[in-house]
Structure formats: C-alpha cells, structure tokens
Design a protein around this motif. Sequence first.
Motif, PDB file in Angstrom:
ATOM      1  N   TYR A 280       6.678   0.378  -7.064  1.00  0.00           N
ATOM      2  CA  TYR A 280       7.123  -0.506  -6.787  1.00  0.00           C
ATOM      3  C   TYR A 280       6.736  -1.986  -7.432  1.00  0.00           C
ATOM      4  O   TYR A 280       7.755  -2.501  -8.123  1.00  0.00           O
ATOM      5  CB  TYR A 280       6.757  -0.584  -5.125  1.00  0.00           C
ATOM      6  CG  TYR A 280       7.109  -1.602  -5.059  1.00  0.00           C
ATOM      7  CD1 TYR A 280       8.684  -1.864  -4.137  1.00  0.00           C
ATOM      8  CD2 TYR A 280       6.766  -2.886  -3.483  1.00  0.00           C
ATOM      9  CE1 TYR A 280       9.228  -2.688  -3.404  1.00  0.00           C
ATOM     10  CE2 TYR A 280       6.805  -4.336  -3.622  1.00  0.00           C
ATOM     11  CZ  TYR A 280       8.568  -3.975  -3.137  1.00  0.00           C
ATOM     12  OH  TYR A 280       8.994  -5.107  -2.625  1.00  0.00           O
ATOM     13  N   GLU A 281       6.103  -1.695  -7.615  1.00  0.00           N
ATOM     14  CA  GLU A 281       4.909  -3.373  -8.260  1.00  0.00           C
ATOM     15  C   GLU A 281       5.566  -3.449 -10.255  1.00  0.00           C
ATOM     16  O   GLU A 281       6.485  -4.203 -10.688  1.00  0.00           O
ATOM     17  CB  GLU A 281       3.828  -3.251  -8.639  1.00  0.00           C
ATOM     18  CG  GLU A 281       3.135  -4.194  -9.314  1.00  0.00           C
ATOM     19  CD  GLU A 281       3.107  -5.414  -8.888  1.00  0.00           C
ATOM     20  OE1 GLU A 281       3.111  -6.823  -9.695  1.00  0.00           O
ATOM     21  OE2 GLU A 281       2.743  -5.808  -7.617  1.00  0.00           O
TER      22      GLU A 281
ATOM     23  N   ARG B  84       9.688  -3.749  -8.870  1.00  0.00           N
ATOM     24  CA  ARG B  84      11.148  -5.047  -8.296  1.00  0.00           C
ATOM     25  C   ARG B  84      11.581  -5.677  -8.343  1.00  0.00           C
ATOM     26  O   ARG B  84      12.523  -6.501  -7.688  1.00  0.00           O
ATOM     27  CB  ARG B  84       9.226  -5.222  -6.933  1.00  0.00           C
ATOM     28  CG  ARG B  84       8.578  -6.019  -7.230  1.00  0.00           C
ATOM     29  CD  ARG B  84       7.754  -6.413  -6.104  1.00  0.00           C
ATOM     30  NE  ARG B  84       6.305  -6.716  -6.935  1.00  0.00           N
ATOM     31  CZ  ARG B  84       6.252  -8.003  -5.553  1.00  0.00           C
ATOM     32  NH1 ARG B  84       6.170  -8.876  -4.380  1.00  0.00           N
ATOM     33  NH2 ARG B  84       4.548  -8.587  -6.942  1.00  0.00           N
ATOM     34  N   ASN B  85      11.097  -6.768  -9.809  1.00  0.00           N
ATOM     35  CA  ASN B  85      11.464  -7.891  -9.810  1.00  0.00           C
ATOM     36  C   ASN B  85      12.696  -7.250 -11.340  1.00  0.00           C
ATOM     37  O   ASN B  85      12.830  -8.433 -11.280  1.00  0.00           O
ATOM     38  CB  ASN B  85      10.744  -8.827 -10.697  1.00  0.00           C
ATOM     39  CG  ASN B  85       9.406  -8.933  -9.779  1.00  0.00           C
ATOM     40  OD1 ASN B  85       9.806  -9.885  -9.080  1.00  0.00           O
ATOM     41  ND2 ASN B  85       7.992  -8.911 -10.120  1.00  0.00           N
TER      42      ASN B  85
ATOM     43  N   SER C 246       1.383   1.770  -7.357  1.00  0.00           N
ATOM     44  CA  SER C 246       1.643  -0.020  -6.598  1.00  0.00           C
ATOM     45  C   SER C 246       1.797   0.176  -5.394  1.00  0.00           C
ATOM     46  O   SER C 246       3.026  -0.619  -4.654  1.00  0.00           O
ATOM     47  CB  SER C 246       2.118  -0.456  -7.393  1.00  0.00           C
ATOM     48  OG  SER C 246       3.576  -0.152  -8.051  1.00  0.00           O
TER      49      SER C 246
ATOM     50  N   GLU D 218       4.546  -6.828   1.513  1.00  0.00           N
ATOM     51  CA  GLU D 218       5.244  -7.073   1.873  1.00  0.00           C
ATOM     52  C   GLU D 218       5.970  -7.018   3.154  1.00  0.00           C
ATOM     53  O   GLU D 218       6.419  -7.693   3.787  1.00  0.00           O
ATOM     54  CB  GLU D 218       6.787  -6.746   0.212  1.00  0.00           C
ATOM     55  CG  GLU D 218       7.250  -7.272  -0.605  1.00  0.00           C
ATOM     56  CD  GLU D 218       6.881  -8.421  -1.325  1.00  0.00           C
ATOM     57  OE1 GLU D 218       6.908  -8.765  -0.345  1.00  0.00           O
ATOM     58  OE2 GLU D 218       6.568  -8.971  -2.223  1.00  0.00           O
TER      59      GLU D 218
ATOM     60  N   THR E 191       1.401  -3.269  -3.033  1.00  0.00           N
ATOM     61  CA  THR E 191       2.102  -4.368  -2.907  1.00  0.00           C
ATOM     62  C   THR E 191       3.583  -3.640  -2.111  1.00  0.00           C
ATOM     63  O   THR E 191       3.954  -5.107  -1.504  1.00  0.00           O
ATOM     64  CB  THR E 191       2.951  -4.475  -4.475  1.00  0.00           C
ATOM     65  OG1 THR E 191       1.669  -4.346  -5.619  1.00  0.00           O
ATOM     66  CG2 THR E 191       3.441  -5.510  -4.666  1.00  0.00           C
TER      67      THR E 191
ATOM     68  N   THR F 155      13.916  -1.797  -5.301  1.00  0.00           N
ATOM     69  CA  THR F 155      13.388  -1.732  -4.116  1.00  0.00           C
ATOM     70  C   THR F 155      13.488  -1.106  -2.940  1.00  0.00           C
ATOM     71  O   THR F 155      14.192  -0.198  -3.366  1.00  0.00           O
ATOM     72  CB  THR F 155      14.067  -3.897  -3.529  1.00  0.00           C
ATOM     73  OG1 THR F 155      16.009  -3.578  -3.641  1.00  0.00           O
ATOM     74  CG2 THR F 155      13.443  -4.471  -4.553  1.00  0.00           C
TER      75      THR F 155
END
Length: 465
Positions: free
Chosen positions: A225-226, A229-230, A264, A271, A267, A237
């Motif tokens: 995820y870490e 996600r961006n 990760s 959320e 993280t 996501t």
Amino acid sequence: MTSSLAAQSPVIVWFRRDLRLRDQAALSAAASAGPVIPVYVLDDECAKHRRMGGASRWWLHHSLEALDAALRKKGSRLILRRGRCEEVLAQLARETGASAVHALHHYEPWWRNAQKAVGKALTLHLHHGNYLAPPGSVTTGTGGAYKIFTPFWRALNERMPPAEPLRRPHTLAAPERWPESDALGDWKLLPAKPDWAGGMRDFWEPGEEGAAGRLAAFVEAAARYEGQRNLPAIEGTSFLSPHLHFGEISPAQVWHAVADAGGSVATFLSEIGWRDYAQNVILQFPDYGATSAKEGFDDFPWRSGAQAEADLVAWQQGRTGYPIVDAGMRQLWHTGWMHNRVRMIAASFLVKHLLIDWRRGEQWFWDTLVDADYGSNAVNWQWSAGSGVDANMFVRIMAPLSQSEKFDAARYIREWVPELADLPSGEIHDPAPMIRPRAYPARLIEHRAGRERALGAWERFKGEG
C-alpha cells in the motif's frame, strides 16, 4: 426458537449508513429480541441542505436493492418509508405494535438530532459498529478530545484490534403481518434525463457482496500500500471508501482481513483510523462542513464575481489546463470517485491557485462523490485550505505539474484526458502551448502567478487579522 420469537412484539431495525447483515450489532440484537422489521427511512427534511447528493443517491438506490435481496434470503424484507424519521418510525410502531427500535449510532449533527427525536417518541436502543472505536471514547490523559490526528491515532491504535465481527443472523423471524412499503423506484434516486451514471454502473457494485469483493481483491495488495497509494495510474488503493461510508462493510471486518498482510499495511490501517478521527472532529465541531475551524479564517479574501465563478465551473468540468487536475475532475464525474492523491492536488488548486473558498469545493464533492462522508469530506477540505484544527499550512501550495510527474500520472492522464493521449510521457504532464491540442484548454492561471496571488492574499489576511 423462531416460533417463540414470532409470538413476541416485533422490533424495528432502523437502517441508515449501515446497510449490511454481517457485523451489524443493531440487527443482531433485534434478531434475539423478537420478530424483526427492517426499515430504511429517506429523511431529506432532517438533513436539510445536507441531503445526499446525486452520486450518493445513485449508490443508495442500488445498496437498498442489495440489502432487500439479502434480507429476503433470511426470510425477511426491507420496508421503505419517506419522511421525518421520528414521525415515520412512530407511525410504523403504531401500525405493527413494535416495542422498540434498534439502530447503530451515527454522529453527523442531523443524525444526532434525529436520534434524540426518535428516543423521545420510542424506546431506542443505539449500538456501536460503524467505527473502530465509538467516536468520543478515545480521549487524552486528562479526558479531553483529541484535535490532532497523530496522537489520536496513537491512542486509538493502542486499543486495536477491534472486536471480532459479528456473524450474520442465521434467520430473521418475520412479523405476523408486514407493513406497507414504498416502491424504491418511486423515490427517483436514479438519474434519468440525462442518465449520467453509466460510468458508475461500469465501475461499482454497491451492496455487501460488492464490498466483500473489493476487500478480497485488496487483501493481496495491502502489503504494498505505501508504495502504490500515491500513484493514480496504479490500482493501489482499496476502493472501499463508498462501501465503508454506506456501511456495507464494517471497519472491523476490513481490519481483521488485512492486519496480518505485512509490508506497509500499517499505513493503510492508519487511513481507516483517519476515518475515525474525522468523526471525532465533527463530534467536537458539528458545523465543520461550513465553518472554518481556525479563528478568523472565514474572513479570508477569497475571490468572487463572474470570473471566479467561471473558473469554478472550469475546475468542476476538468478544463483548468492542468492535466493532472483535469484528469481527476473527469474521473470524479465519470465514476463518482477520485484517487486520493489527486483529490489533494485538485483541492489545493481550487483553494490556492484559484483562490476559491474551500466550501465551494466541499459542496461539489458532496454532490459528486459516491463516498461523500460529512466528516471525512469536511476534514479533508479544511486540511487542504489550512483552516482546520489539524491542517496543512496555507502557504504550502502543491505544484500540480511537478506532482503529476513525481507520481507518474502519464497513463492516468491518457485515460481521463484523451485529447492529450498522443503526447509522450515527458510532455503530457506539462503540455507546452505550441504542442497543446486545440481541444485542450489553456491554463486558467500559470503556476507562478497562482502561487504569488495566493501568497499575496495570505499576507493581506494576516495583516488584516
């Protein structure tokens, strides 16, 4: 067991944003108390200007369909009524002889008012289950409420994991006679002329089964995820936000499914904790969706007038001239959802480059997001504007062009801004005027000019304060 329950007075289960059978404490309690009458009340009067927006109403229609189908498999059904909750539920109790109402706690200000009104009219049993911990229960060492996320999350995390999710009731005893129900189609929750929901139908499966499918797909990716996600071009996501918002899955179910994924995943769990944090904020500040938390910020010199309104429309329609912003706004219009990193970029652009009041953006998201949650939406917009109790500083202005390149958004832009699809990756983030296709709009304002205008407004605001 079932026959003995059938002889008892029925009990009402009042569904709202908790449209599931598993890990539904109100339903479980009612199932052990007597025949169950599941009810959903469409109460636009209680919510007033916070009535659900168009995208949320589309989702609600399909989620209610799914809930009714699941209840019928248990020998039950969903009763639909429209009007003020306290009046509708009191009328149902008179019609059926129901002895009590069971429901999950809700914390939006209009729902808190409705719970008080229902509690005055009927015996109301409220249960927890929409959050990792009951909002208001995670407090400082002196018993106060947390305003900053990091210490809140640290304290909440110490109480994790949440309790194991409750099983679905095996069967639900039916009342001797079912009360009349509205027809879901008569509520006209779906768009008709025009039908703008085609992209949402293609992308989403509202309901408890759809939520379970999204969670199962995400479990494999949770450990990464870490790192993902961006990146808007990668499905890194969970896509669980609308399912969590409508309560088609509980946060406890999500936690227990992914907590041991490794990597990760912590993280991602934070959320889920942010969702709890947002509810704690609106519990302290019920008007957070309309009033800036920082003193004096409501006097900030936002732009107004015809040009500002035209810029707002261009932002809403994805015609700002900034590909990453436009891709996000078009994704929102088509699917009712936007990648979280792009939400931050688009929000920063509206508030700072365009100097338009954050509340205008919050209202647009409220109408167009399928996960339009009062707490999360308001907290996120006030974070972007710098006006919140725990917020980004106003003078930190996201640069959409460099953000697009940094987070490798080329493929994302090609999908949502097709008029730029033929540009090479080195040019698509920042198409120069000589190569910009005529179909793609010019920038509303250049980045440097927008930044300088925003910082100038900030200096005037501080000087006047």
